[in-house]
Design a protein around this motif. Structure first.
Motif, short mmCIF file in Angstrom:
data_model
loop_
_atom_site.label_atom_id
_atom_site.label_comp_id
_atom_site.label_asym_id
_atom_site.label_seq_id
_atom_site.Cartn_x
_atom_site.Cartn_y
_atom_site.Cartn_z
N ALA A 137 70.46 21.30 68.69
CA ALA A 137 70.55 22.53 69.46
C ALA A 137 71.72 22.47 70.44
O ALA A 137 72.16 21.39 70.83
N ASP A 138 72.19 23.63 70.84
CA ASP A 138 73.30 23.72 71.79
C ASP A 138 72.73 23.62 73.21
O ASP A 138 72.36 24.62 73.82
N TRP A 139 72.68 22.39 73.73
CA TRP A 139 72.04 22.16 75.02
C TRP A 139 72.84 22.74 76.19
O TRP A 139 72.31 22.86 77.29
N THR A 140 74.10 23.11 75.95
CA THR A 140 74.87 23.75 77.02
C THR A 140 74.36 25.16 77.29
O THR A 140 74.71 25.76 78.30
N ARG A 141 73.53 25.67 76.39
CA ARG A 141 72.99 27.03 76.55
C ARG A 141 71.46 27.00 76.72
O ARG A 141 70.79 27.99 76.41
N LEU A 142 70.93 25.91 77.20
CA LEU A 142 69.49 25.79 77.39
C LEU A 142 68.98 26.92 78.29
O LEU A 142 69.53 27.19 79.35
N ARG A 143 67.92 27.58 77.84
CA ARG A 143 67.34 28.70 78.60
C ARG A 143 65.87 28.44 78.91
O ARG A 143 65.20 27.66 78.25
N TYR A 144 65.42 29.17 79.93
CA TYR A 144 64.03 29.05 80.41
C TYR A 144 63.56 30.47 80.68
O TYR A 144 64.31 31.28 81.24
N THR A 145 62.36 30.80 80.28
CA THR A 145 61.90 32.19 80.37
C THR A 145 61.81 32.72 81.80
O THR A 145 61.67 33.93 81.99
#
Length: 879
Positions: A137-145
């Motif tokens: 996964a692209d961890w530079t774009r990690l998101r959280y709801t």
């Protein structure tokens, strides 16, 4: 580096993952001219650790992402986690209960502080486990709801829906959980069978039935079907005096088609406050509604002497009172009914009428395809028009059935953890309440007016999750500029422009309605786009006995970490996709993990062999095939590489894995490598090792990358490599090797059957056998392959699968003796089959014998029939 004798996953996996992250191979580039490919990872709940179900979806999505990179695409696999409002809230409240306190005692801010601390710890654990599973996964774009950018998107959606008349506040019946003290959505309610008591009471001239007498205190409407001739004498609106629980009441007759005349007596009284069906009847006829049970599950003053009692305490006493009044007609203690349970907190649902926020799914205000439609209509159209494809297609019927029965969605929750409803209230000097609905809090304050007070409720988790595919692609920094209109925010977010709609939503079939449908609903409404083109629904992973894994059966739960520690990540990944099919549950099997650990070792040993044979002569040049085996393996590689690509493009994961497995184990290891030992083609061995490492990489990324990093002629990481350029072999030469395989296969069969040790193979003089004799001798483990005299071979066993005249120096009498033995075995099996069939033809046996004994007999018959067929096929070879 020389590969050690055995592959020990624990020695390499952590370092390999660090290598991938440092290389930047997982990072997407929205400015790239390459074809974009995007997957939104379903965000796991931040409630602890990853389950085996999480391991399955990570594996499937990672295979898709790595395969797409191999095809030369710019891939964004966007990861994230979910704040999981209800489950997390329940965990924190249980912790407080153990401490002897409650959320009300510690206050909202302290409750939220504790919750953030808990989910922060869980998040880091889960992200580590995702990496452990090999998630590219692209961890530079990690998101959280609960990210601020996502919060803005949530508020934008709420406000737009409110102003379009799709969100409204009203008194409607909801699913109330007295234990968690919150509403839950229809889709979070599960129904469990329970044996209870069904009571029949006298209600004036009528008999009414109920399993819940505690709700009946205010029943003053008696309802019947308008076409029920038994009650034709009663007209709609008639009134009559009846004796009831706490004395006489005036009952009104209501005629309504919701009543089932075939159930019980065809008459019922209604409790609109505590039943959805009764509520809808009351709404249609403008009837009164009165609350009987409070929000804590206790009876209210309307219950008279029973007020304050719990349902369990009050029910038998109410029945006893009605019995003493002569109003109890009969009881049925074998009554089985379905009890509504909150799937999240396991509390028993008590329907209640409450002032809540709802989404109207029927109002035609959504612009879609040139006309105004309802949310429900859009949900139907995008799937019916195949803009969104559901895999497997059989779930379309279930999807449409759910939408056909879709009611307005209650989106407010009485918990503190989650997105707070963006609505504020205040009272003006005249006592009038003002309401403000906005993306940000109101800033004005009129003279003499009270301060604005925000609605204390939070939004249903699925409301924010419904925005996942596009809210995660909004530029987080631009989202902080609230002066920038929402449409401009979408337009100026490079990720949204490049990667939306996403290519596929891969998730479990069990959340098709919870999440998938709601994503379609919210995304089409807010962006005018579908959220994804394909929906792939995987099944559940069940325990080895086929039952659902459950905390009540700790031995049934499989922890991915435990499996990885023993067998390695790749073995777990391939075990999960071995036999997987869309929409079907699968049973966990430790044997599958062991088999795939062996498969990892097979790849490792192939690499060790190539390392030994090729030595320092590694080459990235395309190979030049020389032998028939060379041409054959190149043809097989072309077929397999194309087949795997086609399978993965169509989400046929198990079929792709199966092709890979058999190519590497059978075609390459058992046939080609063994054949090449007589005359190795080093350039082709280098090429084939590279090809299989690339093909196997999406399935087994760690072992393949570990091997890749030892190759002298490698280029970067294996994770960044495209598929190899296929080299065309000569079809005629490839066919020649297939003839070799036929000769070897038949020779092996005869030798095994007759227990012959290294016989010789002779042939009548011909060029094919002369050119391929050394390979045939090695593959079949023969003493020698040589020209012989056909006239002196009359008493030897000839091969029948080849057009060439060749024979083994094994006397025919050995075959005749073996055939006699086979004939005796066939007779034994035939007698067994006859006996078993006679037993099963006996109706008395089938009817009276224990079920497991009959099943055992059927299995014995099946086994015997299969054995007989095998013996017949074997005998045919020697006749």
């Amino acid at each position: 580096m020389k590969l050690p004798k055995q592959y020990d996953a624990k020695q390499y996996e952590t370092d390999i993952y660090m290598l991938w992250e440092q290389s930047g191979v997982f990072t997407a580039d929205p400015t790239s001219s390459r074809e974009h490919y995007a997957i939104s990872m379903p965000p796991p709940n931040e409630t602890g650790t990853l389950s085996i179900g999480h391991a399955l979806f990570i594996t499937l999505q990672d295979i898709l992402a790595r395969h797409a990179r191999q095809q030369g695409k710019d891939v964004l696999w966007l990861p994230g986690t979910d704040h999981a409002a209800l489950p997390v809230n329940a965990i924190i409240e249980k912790q407080l209960l153990k401490e002897g306190t409650t959320k009300h005692a510690i206050g909202r801010e302290e409750f939220l502080r504790r919750t953030r601390e808990f989910v922060g710890n869980s998040r880091q654990t889960m992200l580590g486990q995702m990496r452990m599973m090999g998630a590219s996964a692209d961890w530079t774009r990690l998101r959280y709801t609960l990210d601020e950018a996502l919060n803005r998107c949530v508020n934008e959606t709420f406000v737009k829906m409110y102003h379009d008349g799709l969100i409204y506040r009203g008194n409607r019946i909801v699913n109330w959980d007295p234990e968690l003290e919150t509403n839950v959505s229809d889709d979070e309610v599960m129904y469990e069978e329970e044996q209870g008591t069904f009571y029949t009471f006298r209600y004036g001239p009528f008999e009414i039935g109920t399993a819940r007498p505690e709700t009946k205190f205010a029943d003053k409407y008696v309802v019947m079907h308008p076409s029920d001739k038994r009650y034709a004498q009663y007209k709609h609106g008639d009134t009559l005096k009846v004796e009831w629980i706490n004395g006489p009441v005036t009952a009104t007759v209501i005629k309504d088609e919701a009543v089932d005349p075939s159930f019980g007596t065809g008459v019922m009284t209604i409790t609109p406050w505590h039943s959805l069906v009764d509520f809808e009847i009351a709404e249609r006829h403008g009837l009164d509604k009165e609350q009987i049970i409070d929000l804590h599950g206790n009876l209210l003053p309307v219950a008279g002497e029973f007020a304050g009692m719990s349902i369990a305490e009050a029910r038998p006493r109410i029945v006893e009172k009605l019995k003493n009044k002569g109003l109890l007609i009969k009881t049925d203690t074998d009554y089985v009914h379905h009890v509504a349970i909150n799937e999240r907190g396991r509390g028993v649902i008590e329907p209640q009428i409450r002032l809540q926020w709802f989404v109207d799914v029927n109002k035609p205000v959504v612009p879609w395809k040139g006309k105004k439609q309802s949310l429900k209509a859009v949900l139907q159209q995008v799937v019916r028009d195949k803009e969104v494809q559901i895999i497997p297609p059989r779930f379309e019927k279930i999807y449409f059935n759910w939408i056909d029965n879709l009611r307005d969605w209650c989106i407010s929750r009485q918990i503190w953890w989650g997105h707070r409803i963006p609505v504020w209230y205040r009272t003006d000097p005249n006592g009038q309440q003002a309401t403000y609905v906005g993306i940000q809090p109101p800033t004005d304050s009129g003279e003499g007016e009270h301060n604005w007070r925000q609605d204390p409720d939070t939004l249903d988790t699925w409301f924010s999750s419904a925005l996942w595919t596009w809210s995660t692609l909004i530029d987080p920094e631009l989202a902080l500029d609230y002066n920038l209109p929402f449409e401009e925010l979408l337009k100026n977010s490079p990720d949204f422009q490049a990667y939306h709609p996403t290519n596929v939503m891969e998730t479990g079939w069990d959340i098709l309605f919870f999440w998938v449908a709601r994503m379609i609903l919210a995304t089409t409404y807010m962006t005018g786009q579908i959220p994804f083109r394909d929906v792939y629904l995987h099944g559940l992973v069940r325990a080895e006995d086929g039952k659902k894994m459950s905390k009540s059966r700790p031995e049934s739960i499989i922890e991915p970490q435990t499996v990885i520690d023993t067998y390695g990540t790749d073995a777990l990944r391939m075990a999960l996709i071995m036999g997987v099919s869309p929409g079907n549950d699968q049973s966990w099997g430790r044997g599958k993990v062991e088999a795939n650990r062996n498969f990892c070792n097979k790849i490792w040993n192939i690499a060790r062999y190539c390392e030994t044979v090729v030595g320092s002569s590694w080459s990235n040049e395309n190979p030049v095939p020389a032998s028939p085996a060379d041409h054959w393996i190149l043809a097989r590689l072309a077929t397999i590489q194309s087949g795997i690509g086609s399978d993965l493009d169509k989400y046929r994961f198990s079929e792709a894995y199966d092709k890979l497995y058999h190519f590497i184990w059978n075609d390459l290891a058992d046939w080609y490598i063994e054949a090449s030992k007589t005359d190795p083609n080093n350039q082709l061995l280098s090429y084939l090792l590279k090809a299989i490492l690339i093909l196997a990489h999406p399935f087994a990324p760690f072992v393949t990358e570990t091997i890749w990093q030892t190759l002298p002629a490698r280029d970067g990481t294996l994770a960044s490599q495209p598929l190899v350029t296929l080299v065309t072999g000569d079809k005629k030469q490839a066919t020649a090797f297939e003839k070799v395989q036929a000769i070897v296969g038949e020779a092996r069969f005869i030798m095994k059957s007759l227990h012959a040790q290294r016989p010789s193979l002779f042939y009548a003089d011909n060029l094919f056998m002369t050119h391929n004799g050394a390979v045939i001798q090695h593959l079949a483990r023969l003493n020698k392959v040589a020209i012989g005299d056909p006239d002196s071979a009359q008493d030897n066993i000839h091969l029948t699968t080849s057009k060439f005249n060749c024979w083994l120096d094994i006397p025919k009498h050995k075959a005749h003796s073996y055939l006699d033995n086979l004939t005796k075995k066939q007779a034994t099996e035939a007698a067994t089959i006859k006996q078993l069939k006679q037993r099963l033809a006996n109706e008395a046996y089938v009817k009276n014998a224990p079920e497991h004994v009959v099943m055992q007999t059927r299995e014995q018959l099946k086994t015997a029939e299969e054995a007989l067929e095998s013996l017949q096929q074997e005998a045919a070879r020697f006749r």
